[in-house]
Design an enzyme around this catalytic site. Structure first.
Site, PDB file in Angstrom:
ATOM      1  CB  SER A 412      -0.876  -0.044   1.253  1.00  0.00           C
ATOM      2  OG  SER A 412      -2.017   0.726   1.092  1.00  0.00           O
ATOM      3  N   PRO A 413       0.360   2.352  -0.560  1.00  0.00           N
ATOM      4  CG  PRO A 413      -1.094   4.008  -1.284  1.00  0.00           C
ATOM      5  CD  PRO A 413      -0.923   2.530  -1.233  1.00  0.00           C
ATOM      6  CB  CYS A 415       3.752   9.620   3.368  1.00  0.00           C
ATOM      7  SG  CYS A 415       2.537  10.367   2.289  1.00  0.00           S
ATOM      8  CD  GLN A 490      -1.808   7.275  -3.064  1.00  0.00           C
ATOM      9  OE1 GLN A 490      -0.938   7.631  -2.270  1.00  0.00           O
ATOM     10  NE2 GLN A 490      -2.960   6.758  -2.674  1.00  0.00           N
ATOM     11  CE1 TYR A 571      -3.155  14.466   2.628  1.00  0.00           C
ATOM     12  CE2 TYR A 571      -3.875  12.231   2.132  1.00  0.00           C
ATOM     13  CZ  TYR A 571      -3.133  13.119   2.906  1.00  0.00           C
ATOM     14  OH  TYR A 571      -2.373  12.653   3.950  1.00  0.00           O
ATOM     15  NE  ARG A 619      -5.617   3.804  -0.823  1.00  0.00           N
ATOM     16  CZ  ARG A 619      -4.877   3.367   0.211  1.00  0.00           C
ATOM     17  NH1 ARG A 619      -4.345   4.214   1.073  1.00  0.00           N
ATOM     18  NH2 ARG A 619      -4.650   2.083   0.382  1.00  0.00           N
ATOM     19  NE  ARG A 714      -1.241   0.147  10.161  1.00  0.00           N
ATOM     20  CZ  ARG A 714      -2.292   0.075  10.970  1.00  0.00           C
ATOM     21  NH1 ARG A 714      -2.214   0.592  12.180  1.00  0.00           N
ATOM     22  NH2 ARG A 714      -3.404  -0.499  10.571  1.00  0.00           N
TER      23      ARG A 714
HETATM   24  C1  LIG Z   1       3.522   5.378   7.258  1.00  0.00           C
HETATM   25  C2  LIG Z   1       2.251   5.397   6.462  1.00  0.00           C
HETATM   26  C3  LIG Z   1       2.135   6.270   5.393  1.00  0.00           C
HETATM   27  C4  LIG Z   1       0.983   6.286   4.599  1.00  0.00           C
HETATM   28  N1  LIG Z   1       0.931   7.059   3.491  1.00  0.00           N
HETATM   29  C5  LIG Z   1      -0.079   6.933   2.620  1.00  0.00           C
HETATM   30  C6  LIG Z   1      -0.051   7.548   1.353  1.00  0.00           C
HETATM   31  O1  LIG Z   1       0.919   8.150   0.971  1.00  0.00           O
HETATM   32  N2  LIG Z   1      -1.129   7.421   0.547  1.00  0.00           N
HETATM   33  C7  LIG Z   1      -2.219   6.711   0.932  1.00  0.00           C
HETATM   34  O2  LIG Z   1      -3.189   6.623   0.180  1.00  0.00           O
HETATM   35  N3  LIG Z   1      -2.259   6.077   2.114  1.00  0.00           N
HETATM   36  C8  LIG Z   1      -1.211   6.165   2.953  1.00  0.00           C
HETATM   37  N4  LIG Z   1      -1.217   5.449   4.120  1.00  0.00           N
HETATM   38  C9  LIG Z   1      -2.348   4.568   4.398  1.00  0.00           C
HETATM   39  C10 LIG Z   1      -2.034   3.143   3.954  1.00  0.00           C
HETATM   40  O3  LIG Z   1      -1.847   3.067   2.558  1.00  0.00           O
HETATM   41  C11 LIG Z   1      -3.132   2.182   4.374  1.00  0.00           C
HETATM   42  O4  LIG Z   1      -4.327   2.527   3.704  1.00  0.00           O
HETATM   43  C12 LIG Z   1      -3.371   2.192   5.854  1.00  0.00           C
HETATM   44  O5  LIG Z   1      -2.150   2.242   6.572  1.00  0.00           O
HETATM   45  C13 LIG Z   1      -4.131   0.957   6.313  1.00  0.00           C
HETATM   46  O6  LIG Z   1      -3.431  -0.205   5.999  1.00  0.00           O
HETATM   47  P1  LIG Z   1      -2.601  -1.073   7.095  1.00  0.00           P
HETATM   48  O7  LIG Z   1      -3.575  -1.398   8.188  1.00  0.00           O
HETATM   49  O8  LIG Z   1      -2.145  -2.273   6.340  1.00  0.00           O
HETATM   50  O9  LIG Z   1      -1.477  -0.229   7.594  1.00  0.00           O
HETATM   51  C14 LIG Z   1      -0.090   5.451   4.931  1.00  0.00           C
HETATM   52  C15 LIG Z   1       0.023   4.604   6.028  1.00  0.00           C
HETATM   53  C16 LIG Z   1       1.178   4.546   6.773  1.00  0.00           C
HETATM   54  C17 LIG Z   1       1.272   3.576   7.919  1.00  0.00           C
END
Ligand SMILES: Cc1cc2nc3c(=O)[nH]c(=O)nc-3n(C[C@H](O)[C@H](O)[C@H](O)COP(=O)(O)O)c2cc1C
Ligand SMILES: Cc1cc2nc3c(=O)[nH]c(=O)nc-3n(C[C@H](O)[C@H](O)[C@H](O)COP(=O)(O)OP(=O)(O)OC[C@H]3O[C@@H](n4cnc5c(N)ncnc54)[C@H](O)[C@@H]3O)c2cc1C
Length: 779
Positions: A412-413, A415, A490, A571, A619, A714
């Site tokens: 997943s994306p 940052c 993304q 956003y 998304r 994560r």
């Molecule tokens: C460190 C971090 C940075 C993230 N940055 C983005 C991002 O740049 N774009 C986005 O759409 N979601 C972002 N997310 C959300 C994740 O893509 C994901 O939707 C969210 O963490 C839930 O998934 P997980 O439970 O597997 O962590 C970010 C999440 C984390 C933990």
């Protein structure tokens, strides 16, 4: 102690038994409006685990119960013309009347006084009692009498159901899903004695009305259902016992005790019958309350201890029951599914029953699911997936336009806040390169901004100047040259959340120095002290649209396989979609059509600029998590439909982060049902994301049709080789490992096989002893 109990149902009687057993001097009276034999309903069902729990509480009751029940191990689901069986579920059925008779006899033998045919309408019978127990069921008198203290909430659920019986015996626990000219009907049928079967029929309110069942007498209901189920009943009749159509009341209370009064069983909380646990829960409450008194606690302390001990379990059960009942409420959604998938979706509807959990119970059943899945991947996607020795669903390929992914796993994306003026560097190379080497089918870049002023933070990555193309190309080439992964960029604009600090210095906190002007759909700040964005005018829109197009062209130049437009999380594009941040009065605000106008302009323009053979993902935040306001699952379906019509190939179904008023309901896989809804109702592929942490969950989601791809964020930060590990776990030898790592492959596969063996042995040892065995032991 003087104990007065209202209600001689399972909860009241069992509590009386346990208290009298531990202290015969207790003076216990139970008041019951009915006679000993005039109970409603037919049979109740317990699982193996439940019954072994009662063994410890009162062996005499347990022995009587086990003597009386009917036992079965299989579930059979009949869907349209198919019949599919899954073994290893271990259930026992017992007549409700029989259960109550056993409890009544045991209570009276111990010296409990049961006052039958005594309808309690005031508090007089409880005067002088040290403890008053409200075990008076779903319409509890005591709960109502003290409602300002208990603060009950009753959520009437959407389906209609009626509890009937039949003399027809079914071997397994049988679920029958079938339609007629009025709609769909769902039967839960289980034998509780020879020739005695509980037969619960559930349907949607619309179907119920169309069938005229809203006005039907008991006899008319029976006539209608006997006709509908003539083939299944094979000449047997349906039996009634106060069989009226009802909606299920989901009861919760803010408190379960007040002074010396305590609520037990259905009075305190209900658990819907599709997970079959109402009686079990009532009995367990009785055990917990009796235990709370076992330590000579004073009444108020014991009641507080009981509530503290029971709340977490009840919370979990009610959450599970809610998910299960929602499966029925939404069941029309599943009607396009082939039987194998329909049944897998049904069996795995609560989070506790998964692909691997089902495999442990019945390896053959899951092997059948795998074979079916492989066949449908062949048919629908044209891949040469082996049918005889098929891979688990997550290891099957997936095609979008010309892009082919080796498996269903997505990074997943995320940052990284580590770029300089948008330029990715060695950190990004190691981070994304490592993820690709780890085996995921698709790796996402972080949110990459289409302009300098569109960044969230000064450390955010960008695709807004020519130097970015070369920096990103280096990463793309590494991924393509050293893994089988595809890579997606993304693209985004931060909008109202722009000009803020990097996450570890204060997420969403405005920059103290070096901030730049920001824009959004409306001029409202994200936090009270955030910069107020400018509400975009037409010129701003043209610029943002053109920035997206330029960034997409650059992404193509850099060699990306796919792009995703970020329309989620508050956003810029998301701020147009949700009415909670879009307060505009022009043609870009108000109706969904208006709110989607600008995001669609961007998608249209990007679609034209992006190569036809390459897919575009979008998304979305499929809910704002605000009850009754903003975007919800239904509106997300509308959003996905228009995105699809404008050329989006897949929807990445995220949720929330669009308003500070959000109240998300977190939990395992908590956004997955939104993905399922969008996928099945809008008819577009989806990516599920959000607290998905195991390969088992990934397989469950994919096989049940809840998503086509599954994104983990994560978990990949902890273990970038998540997919390699999963491949070893499943013994999937076809997974690509980089040559440099091949020596690890055979070791990982061998260690995983050993671990699977010991895990299985441990699970077998810890498993509840099948009730049949306990029954023999008790005799
Ligand atoms: C460190 C971090 C940075 C993230 N940055 C983005 C991002 O740049 N774009 C986005 O759409 N979601 C972002 N997310 C959300 C994740 O893509 C994901 O939707 C969210 O963490 C839930 O998934 P997980 O439970 O597997 O962590 C970010 C999440 C984390 C933990
Ligand atoms: C369709 C359906 C199917 C179900 N299937 C199952 C199943 O398969 N397995 C399972 O475990 N559970 C099942 N249940 C749930 C189960 O019936 C209840 O959860 C369980 O009986 C709760 O026990 P209880 O002792 O709390 O309440 P109850 O069993 O409702 O007992 C309460 C008692 O209090 C009495 N009472 C109420 N008010 C008064 C008053 N004012 N004065 C005197 N007496 C009063 C009532 O007459 C009743 O006898 C099902 C429920 C439904 C509706």
């Amino acid at each position: 102690m003087k104990i007065a109990i209202n209600g001689a149902g399972p909860a009241g009687l069992f509590f009386a038994i346990l208290m009298k057993k531990t202290e015969p001097r207790h003076d216990i009276a139970v008041f019951e409006r009915n006679g000993p034999d005039d109970t409603f309903g037919f049979g109740v069902v317990f699982s193996d685990e439940t019954l072994s729990n009662f063994m410890g509480a009162d062996e005499a009751t347990f022995r009587e119960i086990t003597r009386a029940f009917a036992y079965w191990d299989d579930i059979e689901v009949r869907y349209r013309d198919a019949r599919i069986r899954a073994r290893g579920h271990g259930f026992a059925g017992l007549g409700r009347k029989k259960l109550l008779n056993i409890l009544q006899a045991r209570a009276e033998a111990l010296g409990v006084r049961i006052h039958y045919r005594t309808d309690i309408t005031d508090m007089r019978p409880f005067e002088g009692a040290d403890l008053v127990v409200g075990a008076d069921g779903v319409n509890s008198f005591l709960r109502e009498r003290f409602k300002e203290h208990f603060k009950p909430a009753i959520d009437m659920r959407k389906t209609k159901f009626v509890w009937l019986g039949t003399t027809k015996s079914f071997g397994p626990f049988t679920f029958i899903f079938k339609p007629n000219e009025h709609g769909w009907f769902y039967v839960h049928a289980y034998r509780y004695a020879e020739g005695q079967t509980t037969w619960i029929v559930e349907t949607h309110e619309g179907t119920w009305r169309r069938a005229g069942l809203d006005k039907a007498s008991e006899a008319e209901t029976v006539a209608y259902l006997e006709k509908l189920y003539a083939p299944e009943l094979e000449g047997h009749r349906l039996l009634t016992n106060k069989s009226i159509w009802r909606s299920f009341p989901m009861v919760t209370n803010e408190a379960w005790h007040h002074d010396n009064i305590v609520l037990l069983g259905d009075a305190a909380h209900t658990v819907q019958f599709s997970i079959g646990s109402g009686t079990k829960v009532a009995l367990e409450d009785a055990v917990a309350l009796a235990e709370a008194f076992a330590h000579n606690r004073a009444v108020p302390d014991a009641l507080a201890a009981y509530e503290a001990a029971r709340r977490p379990d009840i919370g979990r059960l009610q959450a599970s029951a809610t998910i299960s009942l929602k499966w029925y409420e939404n069941a029309l959604r599943y009607n396009a599914m082939e039987p194998q998938q329909y049944v897998f979706s049904f069996l795995s509807r609560t989070k506790g029953v998964t692909y691997e959990n089902l495999r442990l119970r019945d390896n053959e059943y899951v092997a059948g699911v795998d074979r079916w899945w492989a066949g449908q991947v062949r048919r629908s996607q044209g891949f040469d997936v082996p049918i005889e020795n098929p891979p688990p669903p997550m290891f099957t390929p997936f095609r979008l336009r010309d892009m082919v992914l080796a498996n269903r796993l997505v990074v997943s994306p995320m940052c990284q806040y580590s770029a300089e003026d948008g330029t990715p560097n060695d950190w990004h190379m190691v981070h994304l390169g490592g993820m690709a080497v780890g085996g995921a089918g698709l790796v996402y870049t972080e949110m990459t901004d289409v302009s300098r002023e569109g960044r969230i933070t000064p450390g955010c990555a960008g695709m807004y100047k020519d130097a970015h193309v070369a920096a990103w190309r280096r990463i793309v080439e590494f991924v393509h040259g050293n893994s089988k992964a595809k890579i997606c960029m993304q693209l985004a604009h931060a909008g109202q959340k722009g000009a803020t600090k990097v996450a570890w210095e204060g997420s969403d906190e405005p920059l103290e120095t070096g901030a730049w002007p920001i824009i959004s759909a409306s001029a409202t700040p994200w936090l009270k002290h955030s910069q107020v964005p400018k509400a975009m005018d037409r010129a701003d829109m043209d610029k943002v649209r053109d920035d997206f197009v330029r960034a997409a062209r650059r992404a193509d130049e850099a060699g990306f396989d796919m792009i995703e437009l970020h329309m989620a999380h508050g956003y810029l594009l998301s701020s147009f979609i949700t009415p909670l941040s879009n307060l505009r009065r022009d043609e870009y605000g108000g109706s969904l059509e208006n709110r989607m106008r600008f995001p669609l302009e961007v998608l249209d323009a990007v679609r034209t600029a992006w190569p036809a053979g390459k897919p575009i993902s979008v998304r979305i935040s499929a809910t704002d998590w605000v009850e009754g306001e903003g975007v919800d699952g239904d509106e997300a379906v509308e959003i996905a439909r228009v995105l699809k019509a404008h050329g989006a190939d897949i929807i990445d179904v995220s949720a929330g982060q669009t308003t500070l008023r959000a109240k998300p309901v977190y939990g395992r896989m908590f956004q997955t049902l939104l993905s399922e809804q969008v996928r099945l109702e809008a008819g577009i592929p989806t990516i599920a994301v959000g607290n998905i942490t195991t390969a088992d969950q990934v397989n469950t989601i994919v096989a049940a049709g809840r998503a086509d791809l599954v994104a983990l964020a994560r978990p990949h930060l902890t273990n970038s080789h998540f997919v390699l590990e999963a491949a070893a776990h499943y013994g999937y030898a076809e997974q690509h490992w980089p040559n440099q790592y091949l020596t690890a492959k055979s070791q990982a596969m061998r260690l995983a096989a050993e671990k699977n063996r010991t895990d299985t042995e441990l699970r077998e040892a810890a498993k509840a002893r099948p009730v049949e065995e306990l029954k023999n032991a008790a005799e």
